[in-house]
Enzyme design. Structure first.
Site, PDB file in Angstrom:
ATOM      1  N   GLY A  10       0.795  -1.642  -0.157  1.00 31.69           N
ATOM      2  CA  GLY A  10      -0.099  -0.225   0.465  1.00 31.69           C
ATOM      3  C   GLY A  10       0.581   1.505  -0.042  1.00 31.69           C
ATOM      4  N   GLY A  13      -0.315   4.749  -0.768  1.00 29.04           N
ATOM      5  CA  GLY A  13      -1.970   4.970  -0.646  1.00 29.04           C
ATOM      6  C   GLY A  13      -1.901   5.996   0.911  1.00 29.04           C
ATOM      7  CG  ASP A  14      -4.805   9.418   2.296  1.00 27.60           C
ATOM      8  OD1 ASP A  14      -4.249   9.965   1.743  1.00 27.60           O
ATOM      9  OD2 ASP A  14      -5.475   9.984   3.413  1.00 27.60           O
ATOM     10  CB  ALA A  16       2.360   5.430   2.942  1.00 27.09           C
ATOM     11  CG  ASP A 179      -5.820   1.314  19.125  1.00 34.23           C
ATOM     12  OD1 ASP A 179      -5.257   2.296  19.453  1.00 34.23           O
ATOM     13  OD2 ASP A 179      -6.971   1.354  20.097  1.00 34.23           O
ATOM     14  CG  HIS A 180      -4.037   6.558  15.892  1.00 37.87           C
ATOM     15  ND1 HIS A 180      -5.157   5.865  15.699  1.00 37.87           N
ATOM     16  CD2 HIS A 180      -3.549   7.776  15.771  1.00 37.87           C
ATOM     17  CE1 HIS A 180      -6.136   7.027  15.032  1.00 37.87           C
ATOM     18  NE2 HIS A 180      -5.105   8.063  15.880  1.00 37.87           N
ATOM     19  CE  LYS A 184      -4.469   9.810  19.516  1.00 37.78           C
ATOM     20  NZ  LYS A 184      -4.630  11.013  19.080  1.00 37.78           N
ATOM     21  CG  ASP A 237     -14.174   5.016  13.041  1.00 41.98           C
ATOM     22  OD1 ASP A 237     -13.278   4.399  12.699  1.00 41.98           O
ATOM     23  OD2 ASP A 237     -14.597   6.035  13.867  1.00 41.98           O
ATOM     24  CG  HIS A 242      -9.076   4.628  18.302  1.00 40.15           C
ATOM     25  ND1 HIS A 242      -7.841   3.730  18.240  1.00 40.15           N
ATOM     26  CD2 HIS A 242      -9.930   5.124  17.815  1.00 40.15           C
ATOM     27  CE1 HIS A 242      -7.881   4.205  17.362  1.00 40.15           C
ATOM     28  NE2 HIS A 242      -8.902   4.952  16.600  1.00 40.15           N
TER      29      HIS A 242
END
Ligand code: BG6
Length: 488
Positions: A10, A13-14, A16, A179-180, A184, A237, A242
């Protein structure tokens, strides 16, 4: 750090473009990439290496938190990048990829340490993993790792199914599920806050805490993601991943050691103690909302069903609030409230811990009002920890007023979530990645909610764009004698 190959599916892709290339670049500038690294981008369209490197450079110019103007550095960085066309369903292409990976390993004297980053649609995860295995790409004499991003499945069954397929090609320790939120800084800091500070650690239980409120509100709407979002909703989502990760990080008990395994073990215990919801009872504890037309920062905002690509009859949830109970000795009697929504009044991800106000009466007898002590952990967009205490204000006849003590202030140059996570994956540190057990237990908890939404057993409350969500979400706390803090 060991030299390695980084294979990116990918590559045009966006994600990346926006996150992965800037993250790699910043790691490079900070000398956090291995001395020798071969980065191979894969995509469907034909690109020469030079065209690909050009794209990578563009993405850094546009999205990186900083760009060094020492051009030799950029050249050195881009030099690690190569591009190959690959049809992810074509087994022959994987054979050619293996030849190329080996060729670069030889050229650069890199041992067979291979990282496979799947920045592609989730439907492709299992097929790619299988092809990696069958082509021999995954049979390395060094290590191999797989990085994937949510969604990990669409419900409990599909998540389990995906996991079975992935585990045919990779061991659990080799799978890094991003899981971004776990990347954080303030989320990573939660553990230190609760465990490195005896003052807070002593209070981190149901004897002193009245309730915990976890909010992730956004001002953006569905944007251009109707096709995905309308089938996912806020519950898949944000909540399944999250929000529950934030809950685990807040509620976990002091581990034996601060290690990836022990932290994950404690997180798993939290998930195992979540009181399961029965489908029929979902409406008592979960509020489902959808935004209607309103205003965000003075600008008119369309209602969800008027957004491009959304059917007028859509019942999709753009807001979810829930009361979560953790049945263990530390948290018995302490409700955890979670709340997330799109098109809300402000962008804010925060955790508010409300302490019990056992001395309230003492002052009430003197006609003075105290506010509960609050520990406020702001995660996004500001990173800040503050403690709200009661204090007398000499400028106001010595009246009792809440005061806030701030512990941290904004810092420049903090690495972004993707930088931290990619760096950890390269080093083989999985502390801040989602373990399969956490993912499975999260789906288990969410599953009755998915079914109740699907079967319309729960009302869909409309809320105005630009508000704090439906009234029902405020009632949820009122029922327990609480309110959401910091809604202005
Ligand atoms: C993503 C969701 O995982 O997280 C998005 O798919 C959401 O819908 C985003 O906007 C929020 O992330 P952040 O870091 O801006 O709070």
């Amino acid at each position: 750090m060991e030299s390695m190959t980084f294979v990116l599916f990918g590559a045009t892709g966006d994600l990346a473009k926006r996150k992965i290339y800037p993250a790699l670049y910043n790691l490079f500038i900070d000398q956090k990439l291995p001395q020798s690294i071969s980065i191979i981008g894969l995509g469907r369209r034909a690109l020469s290496d030079a065209e690909f490197q050009n794209r990578v450079e563009q993405s850094i110019e546009t999205f990186s938190r900083r760009v060094e103007h020492d051009y030799s550095k950029m050249g050195e960085f881009l030099n690690a990048f190569r591009y190959k066309v690959l049809d992810v369903t074509n087994t022959e292409d994987y054979g050619k990829l293996l030849d190329f990976v080996e060729q670069r390993e030889e050229e650069l004297h890199i041992p067979e340490n291979r990282m496979f980053y799947l920045s592609v649609a989730p439907e492709l995860f299992d097929g790619i993993a299988l092809n990696i295995k069958e082509s021999g790409l995954g049979s390395t004499t060094g290590w191999k790792r797989l990085i994937i991003e949510k969604p990990f499945g669409h419900d409990l069954e599909s998540a389990r199914d995906l996991n079975v397929k992935l585990s045919k090609a990779f061991e659990e320790e080799e799978i890094y599920r991003i899981d971004h939120y776990l990347g954080k800084p303030m989320v990573q800091n939660l553990e230190a806050l609760a465990f490195a500070n005896p003052v807070l650690q002593a209070l981190w239980n149901n004897q002193y805490i009245a309730n915990v409120q976890i909010t992730a509100s956004e001002t953006v709407g569905v944007e251009e993601r109707a096709a995905y979002y309308d089938g996912a909703g806020a519950i898949r989502d944000m909540v399944q991943n999250h929000m529950l990760q934030l809950l685990m990080m807040t509620a976990m008990h002091l581990p034996k050691q601060i290690s990836a395994n022990d932290i994950r073990e404690e997180k798993r215990k939290v998930m195992e103690s979540l009181r399961p919801l029965k489908k029929e009872d979902v409406g008592l504890h979960v509020i489902r909302g959808q935004y209607s037309a309103g205003e965000i920062h003075g600008q008119p905002a369309a209602g969800y069903t008027d957004e491009p690509g959304i059917e007028a009859s859509s019942h999709n949830d753009t807001f979810v609030a829930a009361r979560v109970r953790i049945d263990n000795p530390f948290w018995n009697g302490v409700p955890f409230y979670i709340r997330t929504g799109k098109r809300m009044k402000e962008k804010s991800t925060r955790i508010v811990i409300e302490f019990k106000d056992s001395l309230k009466e003492l002052y009430r007898n003197r006609n003075e009002q105290t506010e509960p002590n609050l520990l406020i952990i702001e995660i996004n967009p500001n990173e800040n920890v503050s403690l709200q205490l009661n204090s007398k204000n000499p400028l106001n006849d010595g009246k009792m007023e809440p005061v806030r003590i701030n512990f941290t202030s904004e810092q420049e140059g903090v690495p972004e979530a993707y930088e931290r996570l990619i760096f950890d994956a390269i080093r083989g540190d999985s502390t801040f990645f989602a373990h399969w057990k956490e993912v499975e237990l999260s789906w288990e908890w969410v599953q009755p909610i998915l079914e109740a939404f699907e079967e319309n057993l729960v009302p869909l409350h409309l809320y105005q764009a630009g508000s704090y969500g439906p009234e029902a979400a405020h009632h949820l706390l009122k029922e327990d004698g609480f309110k959401w803090w910091l809604d202005k």
